[in-house]
Design a protein around this motif. Sequence first.
Motif, PDB file in Angstrom:
ATOM      1  N   THR A 153      43.224  34.642  43.206  1.00 39.53           N
ATOM      2  CA  THR A 153      42.198  34.002  42.649  1.00 39.53           C
ATOM      3  C   THR A 153      41.831  32.635  43.127  1.00 39.53           C
ATOM      4  O   THR A 153      42.329  32.220  44.042  1.00 39.53           O
ATOM      5  CB  THR A 153      42.712  33.801  41.006  1.00 39.53           C
ATOM      6  OG1 THR A 153      43.601  32.923  41.009  1.00 39.53           O
ATOM      7  CG2 THR A 153      43.359  35.159  40.428  1.00 39.53           C
ATOM      8  N   PRO A 154      40.553  32.372  42.788  1.00 37.25           N
ATOM      9  CA  PRO A 154      40.139  30.885  43.377  1.00 37.25           C
ATOM     10  C   PRO A 154      41.117  29.595  42.979  1.00 37.25           C
ATOM     11  O   PRO A 154      41.027  28.718  43.777  1.00 37.25           O
ATOM     12  CB  PRO A 154      38.686  30.851  42.629  1.00 37.25           C
ATOM     13  CG  PRO A 154      38.351  32.170  42.494  1.00 37.25           C
ATOM     14  CD  PRO A 154      39.623  32.836  42.044  1.00 37.25           C
ATOM     15  N   TYR A 155      41.855  29.913  41.814  1.00 36.39           N
ATOM     16  CA  TYR A 155      42.320  28.632  41.023  1.00 36.39           C
ATOM     17  C   TYR A 155      43.803  28.665  41.654  1.00 36.39           C
ATOM     18  O   TYR A 155      44.863  27.718  41.328  1.00 36.39           O
ATOM     19  CB  TYR A 155      42.274  28.958  39.770  1.00 36.39           C
ATOM     20  CG  TYR A 155      41.030  28.973  39.087  1.00 36.39           C
ATOM     21  CD1 TYR A 155      40.155  27.926  39.304  1.00 36.39           C
ATOM     22  CD2 TYR A 155      40.590  30.171  38.692  1.00 36.39           C
ATOM     23  CE1 TYR A 155      38.882  28.161  39.092  1.00 36.39           C
ATOM     24  CE2 TYR A 155      39.108  30.406  38.113  1.00 36.39           C
ATOM     25  CZ  TYR A 155      38.446  29.227  38.527  1.00 36.39           C
ATOM     26  OH  TYR A 155      37.297  29.488  37.977  1.00 36.39           O
ATOM     27  N   GLY A 156      44.608  29.894  42.470  1.00 36.77           N
ATOM     28  CA  GLY A 156      45.731  29.637  42.968  1.00 36.77           C
ATOM     29  C   GLY A 156      46.969  29.460  41.909  1.00 36.77           C
ATOM     30  O   GLY A 156      47.938  29.175  42.486  1.00 36.77           O
TER      31      GLY A 156
ATOM     32  N   LEU B 254      43.060  33.825  48.553  1.00 35.35           N
ATOM     33  CA  LEU B 254      41.715  34.443  48.849  1.00 35.35           C
ATOM     34  C   LEU B 254      41.152  33.331  50.120  1.00 35.35           C
ATOM     35  O   LEU B 254      40.542  34.016  50.994  1.00 35.35           O
ATOM     36  CB  LEU B 254      40.710  34.122  47.750  1.00 35.35           C
ATOM     37  CG  LEU B 254      40.953  35.146  46.412  1.00 35.35           C
ATOM     38  CD1 LEU B 254      39.782  34.771  45.333  1.00 35.35           C
ATOM     39  CD2 LEU B 254      40.679  36.714  46.926  1.00 35.35           C
ATOM     40  N   GLU B 255      41.965  32.165  49.823  1.00 35.07           N
ATOM     41  CA  GLU B 255      41.344  31.354  51.016  1.00 35.07           C
ATOM     42  C   GLU B 255      42.081  31.308  52.221  1.00 35.07           C
ATOM     43  O   GLU B 255      41.495  31.204  53.323  1.00 35.07           O
ATOM     44  CB  GLU B 255      41.645  29.901  50.524  1.00 35.07           C
ATOM     45  CG  GLU B 255      41.191  29.377  49.361  1.00 35.07           C
ATOM     46  CD  GLU B 255      41.545  28.133  48.774  1.00 35.07           C
ATOM     47  OE1 GLU B 255      42.551  27.540  49.177  1.00 35.07           O
ATOM     48  OE2 GLU B 255      41.000  27.839  47.486  1.00 35.07           O
TER      49      GLU B 255
ATOM     50  N   GLN C   7      48.406  27.898  45.448  1.00 41.86           N
ATOM     51  CA  GLN C   7      47.656  28.282  46.573  1.00 41.86           C
ATOM     52  C   GLN C   7      46.875  29.696  46.228  1.00 41.86           C
ATOM     53  O   GLN C   7      47.415  30.654  45.840  1.00 41.86           O
ATOM     54  CB  GLN C   7      48.389  28.387  47.638  1.00 41.86           C
ATOM     55  CG  GLN C   7      47.663  28.901  48.778  1.00 41.86           C
ATOM     56  CD  GLN C   7      46.833  28.052  49.580  1.00 41.86           C
ATOM     57  OE1 GLN C   7      47.062  26.723  49.620  1.00 41.86           O
ATOM     58  NE2 GLN C   7      45.458  28.176  49.740  1.00 41.86           N
ATOM     59  N   SER C   8      45.471  29.491  46.534  1.00 38.44           N
ATOM     60  CA  SER C   8      44.810  30.840  46.470  1.00 38.44           C
ATOM     61  C   SER C   8      44.933  31.747  47.556  1.00 38.44           C
ATOM     62  O   SER C   8      44.780  31.330  48.577  1.00 38.44           O
ATOM     63  CB  SER C   8      43.249  30.467  46.356  1.00 38.44           C
ATOM     64  OG  SER C   8      42.394  31.618  46.482  1.00 38.44           O
TER      65      SER C   8
END
Length: 183
Positions: A119-122, A152-153, A149-150
């Motif tokens: 998710t973007p919020y990690g 996705l990144e 940590q996300s």
Amino acid sequence: MPHTRVAVLVGSLRADSVNRRLAESLREHAPAGVSVELVDGLDQVPFYNEDVDRPGSVPAAAARLREQVAAADRVLAVTPEYNGTMPAVLNNAIDWLSRPYGAGAIQGKPFGVVGATPTPYGGKWAHADTVRSAGIAGAVVVEDVTVSQSALEVDVLTDPEVRDRLDRAVAALVEFEAETAAA
């Protein structure tokens, strides 16, 4: 430096979860003089129930959990986020570790939380809830030990910056002295 044992509570039960793999990588990259020990069997620990938490009748899986954490010098949760909070299995482990009240296996143990989510919020909400719950349960929360940590990144298992942040988090947990919290 004396040998330090870190008990790791993994919030995901899936065998190939990213967080289990992160926990395993922490064990593999442990600093000299530190053993990182994954506490297995959280899926075997029944939901906390004071009716079954009686001397001489504590379920075996709960007793093993308590023994492993009591024998450790530090506790680290490695967890994803489920529906904006910590997984039930992690919350249940903390419930068992908090008893008996004021003298549970987690009482006074330096505690930190790291992990990753897709998710973007990690996982920051799960990590905040885990820190709050562990602190209420009697752990000494080490503020510098939180890595949310996300996934996705970056590839959290191979990214050098993530690895560095995780290594620094483990080092901060190991180096933490409880006396400094009172100062």
